[in-house]
Scaffold this motif. Sequence first.
Motif, PDB file in Angstrom:
ATOM      1  N   GLU A 115       0.859  -1.308   0.057  1.00 48.10           N
ATOM      2  CA  GLU A 115       0.004  -0.064  -0.101  1.00 48.10           C
ATOM      3  C   GLU A 115       0.856   1.097   0.086  1.00 48.10           C
ATOM      4  OE1 GLU A 115      -2.589   1.514   3.294  1.00 48.10           O
ATOM      5  OE2 GLU A 115      -3.799   0.259   2.161  1.00 48.10           O
ATOM      6  N   LEU A 116       1.005   2.051  -1.048  1.00 44.97           N
ATOM      7  CA  LEU A 116       1.671   3.036  -1.303  1.00 44.97           C
ATOM      8  C   LEU A 116       0.822   4.658  -1.426  1.00 44.97           C
ATOM      9  CD1 LEU A 116       4.175   1.802  -4.054  1.00 44.97           C
ATOM     10  CD2 LEU A 116       4.389   1.661  -1.616  1.00 44.97           C
ATOM     11  N   LEU A 117       1.451   5.606  -1.002  1.00 47.52           N
ATOM     12  CA  LEU A 117       0.780   6.981  -1.351  1.00 47.52           C
ATOM     13  C   LEU A 117       1.763   7.596  -2.015  1.00 47.52           C
ATOM     14  CD1 LEU A 117      -0.143   5.628   1.643  1.00 47.52           C
ATOM     15  CD2 LEU A 117      -1.164   7.991   1.567  1.00 47.52           C
ATOM     16  N   TRP A 118       1.346   8.358  -2.987  1.00 44.53           N
ATOM     17  CA  TRP A 118       2.324   9.252  -3.627  1.00 44.53           C
ATOM     18  C   TRP A 118       2.780  10.399  -2.720  1.00 44.53           C
ATOM     19  CZ3 TRP A 118       3.358   8.369  -8.775  1.00 44.53           C
ATOM     20  CH2 TRP A 118       4.311   9.481  -9.253  1.00 44.53           C
ATOM     21  N   CYS A 119       2.007  10.666  -1.721  1.00 44.09           N
ATOM     22  CA  CYS A 119       2.228  11.848  -0.609  1.00 44.09           C
ATOM     23  C   CYS A 119       2.619  11.140   0.531  1.00 44.09           C
ATOM     24  CB  CYS A 119       1.330  12.546  -0.520  1.00 44.09           C
ATOM     25  SG  CYS A 119       0.409  13.350  -1.895  1.00 44.09           S
ATOM     26  N   TRP A 120       2.318   9.790   0.883  1.00 43.09           N
ATOM     27  CA  TRP A 120       2.336   8.977   1.895  1.00 43.09           C
ATOM     28  C   TRP A 120       2.186   7.395   1.707  1.00 43.09           C
ATOM     29  CZ3 TRP A 120      -0.993  12.224   0.527  1.00 43.09           C
ATOM     30  CH2 TRP A 120      -0.767  13.483   1.028  1.00 43.09           C
ATOM     31  N   LEU A 121       2.910   6.644   2.735  1.00 40.78           N
ATOM     32  CA  LEU A 121       2.914   5.441   2.501  1.00 40.78           C
ATOM     33  C   LEU A 121       2.219   4.754   3.799  1.00 40.78           C
ATOM     34  CD1 LEU A 121       3.992   3.232   0.635  1.00 40.78           C
ATOM     35  CD2 LEU A 121       5.936   2.898   2.140  1.00 40.78           C
ATOM     36  N   GLY A 122       0.923   4.175   3.356  1.00 39.57           N
ATOM     37  CA  GLY A 122       0.173   3.549   4.494  1.00 39.57           C
ATOM     38  C   GLY A 122      -0.894   4.115   4.877  1.00 39.57           C
ATOM     39  N   VAL A 123      -1.984   3.517   5.106  1.00 37.12           N
ATOM     40  CA  VAL A 123      -3.180   4.208   5.851  1.00 37.12           C
ATOM     41  C   VAL A 123      -3.509   3.606   7.150  1.00 37.12           C
ATOM     42  CG1 VAL A 123      -5.719   4.654   5.400  1.00 37.12           C
ATOM     43  CG2 VAL A 123      -4.209   4.542   3.553  1.00 37.12           C
ATOM     44  N   ARG A 178      -5.223  18.435  -3.938  1.00 36.16           N
ATOM     45  CA  ARG A 178      -5.682  19.682  -3.512  1.00 36.16           C
ATOM     46  C   ARG A 178      -5.893  20.996  -4.373  1.00 36.16           C
ATOM     47  NH1 ARG A 178      -5.293  19.382   2.288  1.00 36.16           N
ATOM     48  NH2 ARG A 178      -5.611  17.144   2.665  1.00 36.16           N
ATOM     49  N   ASP A 179      -5.775  20.619  -5.537  1.00 37.16           N
ATOM     50  CA  ASP A 179      -6.092  21.609  -6.556  1.00 37.16           C
ATOM     51  C   ASP A 179      -6.571  20.706  -7.933  1.00 37.16           C
ATOM     52  OD1 ASP A 179      -3.882  20.567  -7.949  1.00 37.16           O
ATOM     53  OD2 ASP A 179      -2.542  22.089  -7.151  1.00 37.16           O
ATOM     54  N   SER A 180      -6.583  21.476  -9.287  1.00 38.28           N
ATOM     55  CA  SER A 180      -7.389  20.832 -10.163  1.00 38.28           C
ATOM     56  C   SER A 180      -6.378  19.971 -11.318  1.00 38.28           C
ATOM     57  CB  SER A 180      -8.249  21.686 -11.124  1.00 38.28           C
ATOM     58  OG  SER A 180      -7.103  22.777 -11.359  1.00 38.28           O
ATOM     59  N   ARG A 181      -5.071  19.949 -10.714  1.00 38.97           N
ATOM     60  CA  ARG A 181      -4.214  19.228 -11.392  1.00 38.97           C
ATOM     61  C   ARG A 181      -4.352  17.583 -11.340  1.00 38.97           C
ATOM     62  NH1 ARG A 181       1.306  21.853  -9.144  1.00 38.97           N
ATOM     63  NH2 ARG A 181       0.060  22.005  -7.647  1.00 38.97           N
ATOM     64  N   SER A 182      -4.024  16.851 -12.769  1.00 38.06           N
ATOM     65  CA  SER A 182      -4.021  15.567 -12.762  1.00 38.06           C
ATOM     66  C   SER A 182      -2.555  15.065 -13.146  1.00 38.06           C
ATOM     67  CB  SER A 182      -5.094  15.286 -13.761  1.00 38.06           C
ATOM     68  OG  SER A 182      -4.978  15.607 -14.929  1.00 38.06           O
ATOM     69  N   TYR A 183      -2.554  13.760 -13.055  1.00 33.26           N
ATOM     70  CA  TYR A 183      -1.177  13.264 -13.382  1.00 33.26           C
ATOM     71  C   TYR A 183      -1.221  11.798 -14.170  1.00 33.26           C
ATOM     72  CZ  TYR A 183      -0.176  16.477  -9.626  1.00 33.26           C
ATOM     73  OH  TYR A 183       0.222  17.394  -8.892  1.00 33.26           O
ATOM     74  N   VAL A 223       4.380  -2.705 -14.017  1.00 38.16           N
ATOM     75  CA  VAL A 223       3.077  -3.539 -13.672  1.00 38.16           C
ATOM     76  C   VAL A 223       1.961  -2.866 -13.927  1.00 38.16           C
ATOM     77  CG1 VAL A 223       4.229  -5.363 -12.242  1.00 38.16           C
ATOM     78  CG2 VAL A 223       3.503  -2.984 -11.204  1.00 38.16           C
ATOM     79  N   ILE A 224       1.938  -1.408 -13.885  1.00 35.21           N
ATOM     80  CA  ILE A 224       0.893  -0.492 -14.081  1.00 35.21           C
ATOM     81  C   ILE A 224       1.391   0.622 -14.987  1.00 35.21           C
ATOM     82  CG2 ILE A 224      -0.796   1.195 -13.094  1.00 35.21           C
ATOM     83  CD1 ILE A 224      -1.497  -1.265 -12.326  1.00 35.21           C
ATOM     84  N   ASP A 225       0.583   0.742 -16.209  1.00 36.04           N
ATOM     85  CA  ASP A 225       1.014   1.989 -16.988  1.00 36.04           C
ATOM     86  C   ASP A 225      -0.316   2.777 -17.415  1.00 36.04           C
ATOM     87  OD1 ASP A 225       2.008   3.460 -18.832  1.00 36.04           O
ATOM     88  OD2 ASP A 225       2.786   1.877 -20.356  1.00 36.04           O
ATOM     89  N   HIS A 226      -0.326   3.942 -16.573  1.00 36.61           N
ATOM     90  CA  HIS A 226      -1.203   5.023 -16.621  1.00 36.61           C
ATOM     91  C   HIS A 226      -0.487   6.290 -17.182  1.00 36.61           C
ATOM     92  CE1 HIS A 226      -4.245   3.130 -13.666  1.00 36.61           C
ATOM     93  NE2 HIS A 226      -4.142   2.441 -14.679  1.00 36.61           N
ATOM     94  N   SER A 227       0.451   6.065 -18.211  1.00 34.92           N
ATOM     95  CA  SER A 227       0.820   7.020 -18.744  1.00 34.92           C
ATOM     96  C   SER A 227       0.113   7.750 -19.812  1.00 34.92           C
ATOM     97  CB  SER A 227       2.347   6.319 -20.014  1.00 34.92           C
ATOM     98  OG  SER A 227       3.158   5.702 -18.842  1.00 34.92           O
ATOM     99  N   HIS A 228      -1.042   7.299 -20.127  1.00 35.60           N
ATOM    100  CA  HIS A 228      -1.871   7.991 -21.044  1.00 35.60           C
ATOM    101  C   HIS A 228      -3.123   8.453 -20.505  1.00 35.60           C
ATOM    102  CE1 HIS A 228       1.272   7.377 -24.294  1.00 35.60           C
ATOM    103  NE2 HIS A 228       1.078   5.938 -24.005  1.00 35.60           N
ATOM    104  N   PHE A 229      -3.258   8.199 -19.207  1.00 34.42           N
ATOM    105  CA  PHE A 229      -4.560   8.750 -18.600  1.00 34.42           C
ATOM    106  C   PHE A 229      -4.157  10.115 -17.599  1.00 34.42           C
ATOM    107  CE2 PHE A 229      -4.754   3.904 -18.755  1.00 34.42           C
ATOM    108  CZ  PHE A 229      -5.627   3.854 -19.798  1.00 34.42           C
ATOM    109  N   PHE A 230      -5.424  10.804 -17.351  1.00 36.20           N
ATOM    110  CA  PHE A 230      -5.301  11.822 -16.478  1.00 36.20           C
ATOM    111  C   PHE A 230      -5.914  11.306 -15.044  1.00 36.20           C
ATOM    112  CE2 PHE A 230      -5.543  13.620 -20.794  1.00 36.20           C
ATOM    113  CZ  PHE A 230      -4.414  14.469 -20.699  1.00 36.20           C
ATOM    114  N   CYS A 231      -5.179  11.100 -13.962  1.00 41.58           N
ATOM    115  CA  CYS A 231      -5.408  10.378 -12.795  1.00 41.58           C
ATOM    116  C   CYS A 231      -5.317  11.783 -11.759  1.00 41.58           C
ATOM    117  CB  CYS A 231      -4.444   9.334 -12.653  1.00 41.58           C
ATOM    118  SG  CYS A 231      -4.438   8.276 -13.840  1.00 41.58           S
ATOM    119  N   ARG A 232      -6.234  11.523 -10.738  1.00 42.02           N
ATOM    120  CA  ARG A 232      -6.267  12.223  -9.644  1.00 42.02           C
ATOM    121  C   ARG A 232      -6.614  11.475  -8.361  1.00 42.02           C
ATOM    122  NH1 ARG A 232      -7.352  17.273  -8.869  1.00 42.02           N
ATOM    123  NH2 ARG A 232      -9.158  16.755  -7.570  1.00 42.02           N
ATOM    124  N   SER A 233      -6.226  11.781  -7.195  1.00 43.73           N
ATOM    125  CA  SER A 233      -6.515  11.237  -5.732  1.00 43.73           C
ATOM    126  C   SER A 233      -6.221   9.813  -5.971  1.00 43.73           C
ATOM    127  CB  SER A 233      -8.287  11.573  -5.508  1.00 43.73           C
ATOM    128  OG  SER A 233      -8.470  11.418  -4.407  1.00 43.73           O
TER     129      SER A 233
END
Length: 409
Positions: free
Chosen positions: A7-15, A366-371, A387-397
Amino acid sequence: METLECELLWCWLGVPCTALRAVRMSNSHPLRPYTAIGEIDHVHILSENVGALINGEEYSDVTFVVEKMRFPAHRVILAARCQYFRALLYGGMRESQPQAEIFLQDTTAEAFSMLIKYIYTGRASLREEREEVLLDFLSLAHKYGFPELEDSTSEYLCTILKIQNVCMIYDVASLYSLGKLSSTCCLFMDRSAQDVLSSDGFLSLSKGALLDIVQRDSFAAPEKDIFQALMRWCRHNPNENHTEIMAAVRLPLMSLTELLNVVRPSALLSPDAILDAIKVRSESRDMDLNYRGMLIPEENIATMKYGAQVVKGELKSALLDGDTQNYDLDHGFSRHPIEDDCRSGLQVKLGQPSIINHIRLLLWDRDSRSYSYHIEVSMDELDWIRVIDHSHFFCRSWQKLYFPARVCR
């Protein structure tokens, strides 16, 4: 299928997880089962009265002989409680004759005494018994068709697992296809693989149980230790097919030095098998090798608790702290430069090679940007598998990502 989590977080690791403990309250006296008005429940009296007949010669009409000990019993009670005894005692065979003596060879007197008490009273005390007696008792419950007793005994055995008895218990569990007990034993052995390999119980495993254990990807001991343990097992069981046992060793995972100085002198594997392993190791991609890895289902293994560390990225500490609420533009999240060559990124090194198939990832929201992003895994930090390729998607949250289970570091 179990969920194997990293379980990874772009900003944190673990819930953080909250454990809820439910306390069951009873409005009845503990010694007096609750009954509705107008209903009488004296089952405990019935159990005591029938239980008083145990081992009494009076009224008995059949006798079991186990290890020279005699157990007088009552056909009608045995037949009412057990289909096996119904067929045995009323099926027209020799045992159905009045005052017959029945000799049992495949159990112990201690275990049979426990079974008779359970048949007459519905009760059994397990806590003071040795593991060997409990396993004999479990085999009787299985043989004579007491599924509830089988389940209850299995549940108790799950609570007393230790290095000294887990192999013996697993052998019986696998013989009788007791799924929950088998899986609990496997999980225990996976987490203590090297101690299990050096235990006396490992040498006494049946061939089938032995292969079931060491062929698991999650039995994550060093391959050299597995080989040496199997070599000891073969010497302890000289009549078994050693070729089949040694086929379970993943030779390409061993170093050249180990192959030449440990495997070759044993004479348990042919020179061709050793050369084939060297060839596979030298010609294969690292991530194509059949690695073993720790399996910890339903837990976040990308945490400091399990030895994970951030080896690439800015503000590394925030990637592992598990705080998914308190972050802003100045603190609380990890980041990396976004470059065209994708050489930069966030990299987490797990505490040990692990089997994962699930990643939860929190992107800045926290804003309208996507990745757009991709995720790669590796064992040696040189050979990477995407294992995951979302290079061509606009992803948030929050991103909840599943992929085929892989061993990685």
